[in-house]
Each structure stands twice: as structure tokens, then as C-alpha cells.
Design an enzyme around this catalytic site. Sequence first.
Site, PDB file in Angstrom:
ATOM      1  N   SER A 130      17.280  29.455  18.086  1.00  0.00           N
ATOM      2  CA  SER A 130      15.944  29.162  18.601  1.00  0.00           C
ATOM      3  C   SER A 130      15.152  28.299  17.628  1.00  0.00           C
ATOM      4  O   SER A 130      15.335  28.389  16.401  1.00  0.00           O
ATOM      5  CB  SER A 130      15.185  30.474  18.833  1.00  0.00           C
ATOM      6  OG  SER A 130      13.801  30.251  19.019  1.00  0.00           O
ATOM      7  N   GLU A 132      12.336  28.894  16.843  1.00  0.00           N
ATOM      8  CA  GLU A 132      11.506  29.816  16.067  1.00  0.00           C
ATOM      9  C   GLU A 132      12.046  30.028  14.652  1.00  0.00           C
ATOM     10  O   GLU A 132      11.331  30.550  13.798  1.00  0.00           O
ATOM     11  CB  GLU A 132      11.387  31.155  16.792  1.00  0.00           C
ATOM     12  CG  GLU A 132      10.630  31.105  18.106  1.00  0.00           C
ATOM     13  CD  GLU A 132       9.138  30.853  17.931  1.00  0.00           C
ATOM     14  OE1 GLU A 132       8.597  31.156  16.849  1.00  0.00           O
ATOM     15  OE2 GLU A 132       8.514  30.364  18.891  1.00  0.00           O
ATOM     16  N   TYR A 154      11.161  37.856  15.613  1.00  0.00           N
ATOM     17  CA  TYR A 154      12.212  37.225  16.411  1.00  0.00           C
ATOM     18  C   TYR A 154      12.836  36.063  15.640  1.00  0.00           C
ATOM     19  O   TYR A 154      14.065  35.925  15.583  1.00  0.00           O
ATOM     20  CB  TYR A 154      11.641  36.740  17.737  1.00  0.00           C
ATOM     21  CG  TYR A 154      12.598  35.894  18.539  1.00  0.00           C
ATOM     22  CD1 TYR A 154      13.714  36.456  19.146  1.00  0.00           C
ATOM     23  CD2 TYR A 154      12.396  34.521  18.682  1.00  0.00           C
ATOM     24  CE1 TYR A 154      14.601  35.678  19.870  1.00  0.00           C
ATOM     25  CE2 TYR A 154      13.272  33.737  19.407  1.00  0.00           C
ATOM     26  CZ  TYR A 154      14.376  34.315  19.997  1.00  0.00           C
ATOM     27  OH  TYR A 154      15.250  33.537  20.712  1.00  0.00           O
TER      28      TYR A 154
END
Length: 329
Positions: A130, A132, A154
Site C-alpha cells: 500500500s 500507506e 496499517y
Amino acid sequence: MKRALITGITGQDGSYLAEWLLEQGYEVHGMVRRTSSLERSRLHDLYQDPAVYGRRLLLHYGDLDDPTTLRRLLAKAAPEEIYHLAGQSHVGLSFEIPESTCEMTAMGTLRLLELVRDLPTQPRLFHASSSEVFGRPAQSPQDESTPMAPVNPYGCAKTFATHMVGVYRQTFKMFACNGIMYNHESPRRGENFVTRKICRAAAAIKLGRQKELLLGDTSALRDWGHARDYVRGMWLTLQAETPDDYVFATGVPHTVQDVVETAFGVVGLDWREWLKQDARFMRPAEPLRLVGNATRARTRLGWEPVTSFAELIAEMTQAELAALAAEAG
């Protein structure tokens, strides 16, 4: 007929990937949690097709925290390709349940890598990472060499999993790849994600079913694409001659405000009359300019995103209009 295993097959990406692989002639095995909805709405059409379900699409119960069921599933499916998509994937929720997020997303990936490592014939493995992992990046756009500095649970879990995939590729010579996926949406996106929330609200307000839209910070920037395009990138990653990591992104940033204006424009409403800011939806640490540079995927894999941002939000909003109208009978 090639065999593939998808963890997280009942999710947005898993359902699109299953359809894509079936179109390519694969036998598709999917892992579903025992707590997953029996309805499996994203797989509904495939589930109802007797020529597909139970023949070329087979679902198996399993959990990322249960090595025994994972081992049995790998032995039974004997996949040549594994697409590892399962995990707790909601950024905001990860602040509420950080331990289970890390257990599923980080340790679940490590367990799968260990089991694949022990197989006599190792399948190729794709891990859905991701954007992120980059957190608050110093450079924009980001590419595969951008330092990982996550700012939420996350992102931390995904960073661990992403690094472990690289370690197993280098140390054990596994064909293991990371796809660093920037935000990708569709009408199948979960209702707790902001894009789906906005599109559904625009449709509901248009139909007189809702009176306002409550959001947090609408200035947050994201690089949004369509899930259909991104699952094609997953497949292309495992068709390459050598394993590597790839960023999948459009390279075009948009704000949450852009989503609002586009969705309300689709239904012919002035968003100013309906949008209200709510402090409850502010995140403790919000990544800033997350915009991806997918040059490596373009040049090495021939991957290109096809659906524009405006087309994506229009498709999602129109799907909500249709769903709400169907509910009303």
C-alpha cells in the site's frame, strides 16, 4: 489450465481479480474466513454460475492466523500463482484495532511466506502492499525507491509485510513481489471507505433518502484509480520473467473535496448545501501528498490505468443510484 489462489477473494480487489483470472482461463481458488458473509455479494454473479462455481472457481475456508488451514489449503489447491490480498485494510480502523491489524496484515503475510518457502514447488507470490507505507513522504511523486516511513498502524503492518516479501525474495530466491497499490476504488468498495460514503450520500440525497453528508478533512490528497485496472497490474507482475516490486498509481492527485464535487455533479446537486464537517472523522495522523510514479510498471509490464478519476466517481455514484432505487422497489 493455470491454478491461482487468492487470499481475500471476497473483497473488492479479490472479486475483480477472480473475474480477470477466469477470463484468462485460470482455475481460481479463493480463501474465505469462516466469519465472512455467506452472501459474498461481490462474487454473486460467479457464485450463481454453475459452469464456473465449483468447477473453475473453488472457495475454501481459511484464516491467516491459522497455519494448519493455510497449509492444507496450499496442498489442496496446489497453485502456481498466489495473490495475497487479505488483511485488515481500513486505515482509520487500524487506530482502533492496531493489534489485530498487525496480526492479520503483518504476521499473516509472514506465515504465508514461511509456508510457501517449505513447498516442494514454490508458486509465484504477489503481495498487495500500500502507498500507506510511505506515510508523509519528503518527495512527490513516490516510486519504488522512496523510503518507507508509515504514520498509522496499517501502514506499519504493511511496511513489515512488504520488507519481509523482499527478504524472502533475496534470501530464499522466491518469486515474491510487492505491488505498492495507491488508492483504488469501485462500486464494490466497502461502505466504510470515504469514496463509497460520498458517492452513496450523493445518490441518497438526490433520492431524498438522506439529509446531509458528514466528513472530516476534505483537503486530504490521494491518487485514486479503478480497482479493475489495478488487479490487471497484479496479474502482470507475476507474468514477468523476474520478480520485483512495482508502484501502481495514476500519478494524478485529487482531494476528498474533488470526490465530493464530482459525485454531487453527477446527480446535479450543489454540494455546498449538503456537506458538513464533523471532527469525529478527523484522523490522528493523515499522510499528505501520496501520489505514485508508476514508470517501472509502465515500462517493464506495459501497465496503464484506463479509467479516469471522473469516470470512476461517476460509475460509483450511478451504481449507488441504481442500488438505492432497487431497494425502494
